[in-house]
Design a protein around this motif. Structure first.
Motif, PDB file in Angstrom:
ATOM      1  N   CYS A 356      64.583  61.491  13.331  1.00 61.22           N
ATOM      2  CA  CYS A 356      63.194  61.242  13.740  1.00 61.22           C
ATOM      3  C   CYS A 356      62.208  62.127  12.985  1.00 61.22           C
ATOM      4  CB  CYS A 356      63.041  61.432  15.241  1.00 61.22           C
ATOM      5  SG  CYS A 356      63.371  63.099  15.846  1.00 61.22           S
ATOM      6  N   MET A 357      62.671  63.233  12.379  1.00 64.18           N
ATOM      7  CA  MET A 357      61.764  64.160  11.709  1.00 64.18           C
ATOM      8  C   MET A 357      61.726  63.994  10.187  1.00 64.18           C
ATOM      9  SD  MET A 357      60.384  65.570  14.216  1.00 64.18           S
ATOM     10  CE  MET A 357      59.393  66.767  13.334  1.00 64.18           C
ATOM     11  N   ILE A 358      62.456  63.004   9.650  1.00 65.77           N
ATOM     12  CA  ILE A 358      62.373  62.728   8.212  1.00 65.77           C
ATOM     13  C   ILE A 358      62.057  61.254   8.033  1.00 65.77           C
ATOM     14  CG2 ILE A 358      63.908  64.590   7.498  1.00 65.77           C
ATOM     15  CD1 ILE A 358      66.189  62.617   7.325  1.00 65.77           C
ATOM     16  N   ASN A 359      61.603  60.867   6.839  1.00 65.00           N
ATOM     17  CA  ASN A 359      61.276  59.466   6.627  1.00 65.00           C
ATOM     18  C   ASN A 359      62.509  58.680   6.187  1.00 65.00           C
ATOM     19  OD1 ASN A 359      61.615  59.971   3.848  1.00 65.00           O
ATOM     20  ND2 ASN A 359      59.434  60.177   3.479  1.00 65.00           N
ATOM     21  N   ARG A 360      62.319  57.385   6.099  1.00 67.54           N
ATOM     22  CA  ARG A 360      63.448  56.506   5.799  1.00 67.54           C
ATOM     23  C   ARG A 360      64.011  56.771   4.403  1.00 67.54           C
ATOM     24  NH1 ARG A 360      64.270  50.623   4.395  1.00 67.54           N
ATOM     25  NH2 ARG A 360      66.235  50.102   5.419  1.00 67.54           N
ATOM     26  N   ARG A 361      63.131  57.107   3.460  1.00 71.28           N
ATOM     27  CA  ARG A 361      63.603  57.374   2.109  1.00 71.28           C
ATOM     28  C   ARG A 361      64.611  58.520   2.085  1.00 71.28           C
ATOM     29  NH1 ARG A 361      59.398  55.508  -1.513  1.00 71.28           N
ATOM     30  NH2 ARG A 361      57.724  54.618  -0.270  1.00 71.28           N
TER      31      ARG A 361
END
Length: 409
Positions: A356-361
């Motif tokens: 939840c704290m990082i983006n999909r990339r």
């Protein structure tokens, strides 16, 4: 996912001179023979569009174009049609034969991409016949202003690195997608099971819960939020059954027992496995849990740093459940925040948080890094559902993945 509209797919356009290996690169990227390959220059005459799944990137449209160095009146028409593709592309792969180097044709494409603010990746192909040196890589970067990726479409060397580059260079709008909204119709009801325990932050909900509520409201559906012991009473007092119950993974067994079989059930973590990563790969990785043996090395990775409670999910509960399945001790290692091990080859399993704290990339990059090391990966929600024997039930919103799980089993 096969029904994803073309307009919602990442459009990847392949440019390069004749015989640079554009069609071969498409086949290597997709692991399919979908583009005609020939040693005769100019085999591809007009842009060819192919909608497909590029795992683990997701739904894409691959656009194969004619050679940008085509000649003659007809050749110039083909070149112009290829140039027009830049108006439709989200990302450009500029393929260069490693044996011939950069010419004015590549420089022109890069200039056009810059004018359109279109992300591009330089691909030095055919390194199986012309291995590139560090100096050649540096010269290519200096001439085009872009970091090249060296590959062999024939042997597939470097294809994993190219996929990572695709994820990192895709435009920001590419990873805008829903958490649960595509599973709901306007007016549908979703019941969210949110335990309030020592780990719950005082006065607020955790980020995935808040984001899920917002996504439900954005799709004109309704959300009920209850604690796990209130779920059964909530469902029994509703005038209509909810479309879906979404639970915290730690309350899976209670939620499963209290949710009617004709109501969809899943967890926040499983939804985020799809929203932030590649749910199919993470579900496939769950089967590796059964293959673990005492002494095996397991990495538990979290994308954030936080104060750990006495019965922490990542350091206490998941290790305990895995030990129970294995019947012995495992060699656990932990990573948190932006620290992610560069060498993963010794691990038998990676268990990742919900991201939840990082983006999909970044999450997809981590998944691909793990895959390149030949290691299975699973996330918290999928892992918990699997060890508790309810993964198939937890995948009820995704019947295609249920079928995949049955095939794997």
């Amino acid at each position: 996912m096969d029904s994803t509209p073309r307009g919602n797919r990442l459009h990847i356009a392949i440019f390069g001179r004749r015989n640079a290996g554009k069609s071969s690169l498409i086949n290597a990227l997709t692991d399919q023979d979908i583009a005609v390959v020939s040693n005769v220059p100019g085999t591809t005459t007009d842009p060819v569009y192919k909608a497909m799944e590029l795992l683990p990137v997701g739904p894409v449209v691959i656009i194969d174009t004619a050679g940008i160095d085509d000649t003659g009146d007809l050749g110039q028409l083909r070149v112009q049609r290829s140039i027009d593709v830049l108006n439709k592309a989200d990302l450009v792969l500029l393929v260069i034969d490693a044996g011939t180097g950069v010419t004015e044709f590549e420089e022109d494409i890069v200039r056009r991409c810059q004018e359109k603010k279109l992300p591009a990746i330089v691909v030095l192909n055919k390194i199986d016949t012309h291995p590139v040196t560090e100096q050649e890589l540096a010269d290519t970067k200096e001439k085009l202003g872009l970091e090249p990726v060296a590959v062999s479409a024939l042997t597939k060397q470097g294809i994993g690195e190219l996929k990572i580059a695709i994820v990192k260079n895709a435009p920001p709008s590419w990873d805008d997608q829903t958490i649960v909204g595509d599973l709901l119709n306007p007016g549908d009801l979703a019941v969210l099971v949110v335990p309030i325990d020592l780990a719950a932050p005082k006065g607020r909900l955790i980020l995935p819960q808040v984001q899920t509520i917002r996504d439900i409201l954005d799709h004109d559906a309704m959300a009920y939020v209850v604690k796990e012991r209130e779920l059964k009473e909530c469902i029994s007092t509703l005038n209509k059954k909810p479309k879906i119950v979404i639970t915290d993974s730690q309350a899976f067994l209670k939620a499963d027992a209290d949710t009617p079989p004709d109501v969809l059930l899943t967890s926040f973590s499983i939804l985020f496995a799809r929203y932030k990563g590649d749910l199919e790969t993470l579900v496939a990785g769950a089967k590796a849990i059964e293959r673990l043996k005492p002494g095996d090395k397991v990495l538990i990775a979290e994308a954030c740093t936080h104060h750990r409670m006495e019965d922490d999910i990542g350091t206490v509960k998941i290790p305990r459940w895995l030990r129970q399945i294995v019947g012995g001790e495992l060699d656990f290692h932990w990573s948190s925040g932006h620290r992610f091990p560069a060498d993963l080859s010794d691990f038998k399993l990676v268990v990742h948080c919900g991201a939840c704290m990082i983006n999909r990339r970044e999450m997809l990059s981590r998944i691909m890094q793990v895959q390149q090391a030949g290691v299975p990966i699973v996330n918290y929600g999928v892992c918990i559902a699997y060890v508790q024997g309810i993964l198939r039930r937890a995948l009820s919103p995704f019947p295609m993945l249920q079928e995949m799980l049955d095939d794997v089993e």
